[in-house]
Design a protein around this motif. Structure first.
Motif, short mmCIF file in Angstrom:
data_model
loop_
_atom_site.label_atom_id
_atom_site.label_comp_id
_atom_site.label_asym_id
_atom_site.label_seq_id
_atom_site.Cartn_x
_atom_site.Cartn_y
_atom_site.Cartn_z
N ASP A 1 0.82 -1.21 0.00
CA ASP A 1 0.00 0.00 0.00
C ASP A 1 0.86 1.26 0.00
O ASP A 1 0.39 2.34 0.34
N HIS A 2 2.12 1.14 -0.37
CA HIS A 2 3.00 2.31 -0.45
C HIS A 2 3.78 2.27 -1.76
O HIS A 2 3.78 1.27 -2.47
N SER A 3 4.42 3.38 -2.07
CA SER A 3 5.25 3.48 -3.27
C SER A 3 6.65 3.93 -2.89
O SER A 3 6.83 4.68 -1.92
N THR A 4 7.62 3.49 -3.66
CA THR A 4 9.03 3.77 -3.37
C THR A 4 9.69 4.31 -4.63
O THR A 4 9.48 3.80 -5.73
N ILE A 5 10.50 5.36 -4.46
CA ILE A 5 11.21 5.99 -5.56
C ILE A 5 12.71 5.99 -5.25
O ILE A 5 13.12 6.40 -4.16
N LEU A 6 13.51 5.56 -6.19
CA LEU A 6 14.96 5.68 -6.09
C LEU A 6 15.37 6.83 -7.00
O LEU A 6 15.03 6.85 -8.19
N PHE A 7 16.08 7.82 -6.45
CA PHE A 7 16.49 8.94 -7.29
C PHE A 7 17.91 9.36 -6.96
O PHE A 7 18.44 9.07 -5.88
N THR A 8 18.53 10.02 -7.92
CA THR A 8 19.90 10.51 -7.78
C THR A 8 19.85 11.91 -7.18
O THR A 8 19.19 12.80 -7.72
#
Length: 590
Positions: A230-237
Motif C-alpha cells: 500500500d505504499h510506493s518507493t522511488i529511487l532517485f539521484t
C-alpha cells in the motif's frame, strides 16, 4: 587501406549501438571477427532497450538477448487463475472459465500492441507496450462494488471498483517507460527527460506526483520505482554530496484521498471509455501534492543499484553487491499520515534504520547454507554476484546466476535465507508470487510453479474430476492452448517475463518456430555472407554488398522489419509462500 576491424574493440563496442539494426546484421557478415562482435549479448541487450523500450530491470537475464530481439516484435500475453473481477481480461461467458470461475491453465490474450512488460495488481493486470502505451484490465480495488459515487470517487472509471472487462489502453499524457503495481494502486514513470511520475488508484484518474524532491529545479533524477502493498518507493539521484549518491523516498497513496474527493467532483470531463477502440480517455493531467518520507541513506555505499518493495519493508541492492532491508511496520491501526510521522521520528532518533543482510550478500555465508551440502543435489556456489532482487507482499528474493535465496518481512541480519533446492543452479532469472503460489522463470524460457492451487493461479491444471492440485516441487507451466483446442501444436514457446499477484498469474511468451518466409530471408543472408567473405569492408565492393545485405537501415524499431538471424532454440532449458490476504498484489521490483 585501413579497415573497420583495425579500430580498437572498445571503440567498436561504443560505435555499434548507434547504428541501425540491419546495418549491424550486415556488418556481422563481413568477417568472423565482426560476427563475434555483433553477436555479443551486451550489444543486443542495449539494442532491445533502444528499439523496443524493453524493461531491462524486470529480470536477471544475462544471455539470449539476440534471439529474444528477433522474436520480441510478436510477443504473446498469457494469463491464468481466478477469473472474477475481470482480472484475466476474459468475458465471463467464455467457455474456458470453469464452474469455480477460474482458468487453471494458461490462455492467450490477443492485444494489437507488442507488450514488453506485464505487472499484476491485487485484482488486475497492467501491461506496457514497446511504444510506451499502458494497457489494463481487471479491477483496481476488489474490496467493494461499483456503485456510482462510492467513497467520493466520482462517476465511471474514476471509481476504483469499476472493472475493465477486456485489455484497454489507458490514455496518459506521456509515453511510459516503466510500470509497477501495488495491491490497489499503480505507478507509471514517463520516458521524458527528466522523467515524470504518475500514480493511479483508479483506471480513469492517473495524476502526476508533485513533491519538492521532484520539482524541475531540484536536479533530482528518478532512476527506479517500486510499488509495495500500500505504499510506493522511488529511487532517485541526489545532487549532493556527489552526482552518484542515491536517496529513496516512500509515500502512501491513501494520504491524498482527501484531495481526490474535491477534484473528482469538479472534473469538466470525467473518464470515458470508448468501447469500440478499447481506449479509456482520462481527464487532463492534474497534480497532487504528495507528502513523502525520505529514508535514511543506505550505509557504506554511494549508489543503490536496485530497489524492491513488499508489504511493510523496502529492499536495496548496492553497487557493491550488498543487500539491505528497512522496515516500515508500525503499530496496527495507525493511519497513513500518523504512520509517516511515527517513522520519521524513529529514523531521527536512530531507533529504526537499514539492516545489512550478510547471509544473503556474502559468498562464505551462502556456501554454509544447508541446501548446498549433502545429500542436497545443489553444489555450493563458487561465486556470488547478485544480479536481481524482487519483493512481493511478505516475501523477497535475491538472485545470482547460481542461487535463489528468499526471505520474509521478518528477516533480520541473523535470519538464514530459504533456498529451495530445485531452484539452485537452474538458471532462474526472475520470480513472481501470489498469495499462496509462486512462479520461477529460467533463462531458457521455462516457467515453473509451486504452492497452493490458488483457484488456478498455479497454472498446472486440475486433477481428474476437477479437483484442485497443489504442487510443492516446482512443476513446468505449459503454454499449449492450440493443443487443447484440437489445433496443430506449434514447435515451442519461450517465456521471457512472468507476473503474479493474489490468485492470478501471467507471462509474456514468444514462439520459437520460424515464421513463413524467415527461412528464405536467412538463405539470402547466408548467400550474401559468402559473397562478402574475404572482401575488405572499406573497399567499394564491400560497401556495396554490405548495403545490399542490410538495406537502407530502418533502425529496427517497433514498426521496422528485423531479420531473423537467430533461428533455432535459445540457450537450453535445462515451501509455500507465507499466508496473505486474498488479492495480495503488493511488491514489485524496480
Amino acid at each position: 587501406m585501413p579497415q573497420l576491424t583495425d579500430l580498437p574493440p572498445e571503440l567498436l563496442e561504443a560505435f555499434l549501438p548507434l547504428l541501425p539494426t540491419r546495418s549491424i546484421l550486415a556488418l556481422g557478415q563481413t568477417s568472423r571477427a565482426l560476427h563475434l562482435l555483433t553477436s555479443d549479448d551486451v550489444l543486443w541487450r542495449r539494442l532491445i532497450a533502444r528499439d523496443y523500450a524493453f524493461p531491462l530491470h524486470v529480470s536477471a537475464r544475462q544471455t539470449g538477448w539476440k534471439t529474444l530481439y528477433a522474436r520480441v516484435r510478436r510477443p504473446q500475453v498469457w494469463v491464468w487463475g481466478k477469473a472474477t473481477e475481470s482480472r484475466l481480461g476474459i468475458p465471463y461467458r467464455d467457455a474456458r472459465i470453469t464452474r469455480a470461475r477460474s482458468i487453471p491453465y494458461p490462455v492467450r490474450l490477443h492485444l494489437n500492441e507488442p507488450i514488453v512488460d506485464l505487472v499484476a495488481g491485487g485484482w488486475s493486470f497492467h501491461a506496457l507496450s514497446a511504444h510506451g502505451e499502458v494497457y489494463a484490465w481487471g479491477q483496481m480495488d476488489g474490496d467493494g462494488f461499483a456503485f456510482a459515487g462510492a467513497h467520493g470517487q466520482g462517476e465511471g472509471y474514476a471509481n476504483p471498483f469499476l472493472a475493465l472487462e477486456e485489455p484497454t489502453r489507458i490514455e496518459l499524457p506521456e509515453k511510459i517507460r516503466s510500470i509497477s503495481c501495488g495491491r490497489k494502486h499503480a505507478l507509471f514513470l514517463s520516458s521524458s527527460s527528466p522523467p515524470a511520475l504518475y500514480q493511479s488508484t483508479s483506471f480513469g484518474l492517473p495524476h502526476r506526483i508533485a513533491t519538492p524532491h521532484l520539482l524541475p529545479g531540484s536536479r533530482a533524477s528518478i532512476t527506479a520505482i517500486a510499488a509495495g502493498w500500500d505504499h510506493s518507493t522511488i529511487l532517485f539521484t541526489s545532487p549532493s554530496p556527489s552526482p552518484t549518491s542515491s536517496d529513496i523516498l516512500v509515500f502512501w497513496p491513501r494520504e491524498v484521498e482527501s484531495q481526490y474527493s474535491s477534484l473528482t467532483s469538479s472534473l469538466p470531463h470525467p473518464p470515458a471509455l470508448d468501447p469500440d477502440a478499447r481506449v479509456l480517455h482520462t481527464p487532463a493531467p492534474f497534480e497532487l501534492d504528495t507528502p513523502m518520507l525520505l529514508l535514511p541513506r543506505v550505509p557504506d555505499t554511494r549508489r543503490v543499484a536496485r530497489i524492491a518493495a513488499g508489504e511493510d519493508f523496502v529492499l536495496a541492492l548496492t553497487a557493491e553487491g550488498r543487500v539491505y532491508k528497512v522496515s516500515l511496520a508500525v503499530q496496527a491501526g495507525v493511519g497513513p499520515l500518523a504512520r509517516r510521522r511515527v517513522l520519521e521520528a524513529l529514523f531521527e532518533r536512530g531507533e529504526r534504520g537499514w539492516e545489512y543482510l550478510p547471509l544473503f550478500s556474502e559468498l562464505d555465508c551462502v556456501r554454509e547454507h544447508p541446501t548446498f551440502h549433502a545429500p542436497s543435489p545443489a553444489p555450493p556456489p563458487e561465486t556470488h554476484q547478485i544480479t536481481h532482487i524482487s519483493a512481493q507482499y511478505r516475501t523477497f528474493h535475491v538472485l545470482t546466476p547460481h542461487t535463489v535465496l528468499s526471505g520474509t518481512s521478518s528477516t533480520t541480519p541473523i535470519t538464514p535465507p530459504t533456498a529451495l533446492p530445485a531452484l539452485q543452479a537452474s538458471s532462474v532469472i526472475a520470480l513472481a508470487q501470489g498469495d499462496y503460489h509462486s512462479l520461477a522463470l529460467s533463462s531458457g524460457g521455462e516457467v515453473r510453479a509451486w504452492g497452493s492451487y490458488s483457484d488456478g493461479g498455479l497454472g498446472v491444471g486440475e486433477r481428474r474430476g476437477g479437483e484442485p492440485r497443489e504442487v510443492w516441487v516446482p512443476e513446468g507451466v505449459r503454454f499449449e492452448e492450440e493443443e487443447r483446442e484440437g489445433r496443430e501444436r506449434r514447435k515451442g514457446k519461450f517465456a521471457f517475463h512472468i507476473a503474479a499477484a493474489g490468485w492470478h498469474s501471467g507471462a509474456l511468451v514468444v514462439d520459437l518456430e520460424e515464421e513463413e518466409g524467415d527461412g528464405e530471408k536467412e538463405k539470402e543472408q547466408q548467400e550474401m555472407g559468402r559473397k562478402l567473405e574475404g572482401v575488405p569492408l572499406g573497399s567499394s565492393t564491400g560497401r556495396v554488398l554490405a548495403h545490399e545485405a542490410g538495406g537502407r537501415g530502418d533502425g529496427g524499431g517497433g514498426g521496422g522489419r528485423v531479420m531473423n538471424v537467430a533461428r533455432g532454440a535459445l540457450p537450453g532449458r535445462s515451501r509455500p509462500p507465507p499466508p496473505g490476504g486474498r488479492g495480495a498484489g503488493g511488491g514489485q521490483e524496480s
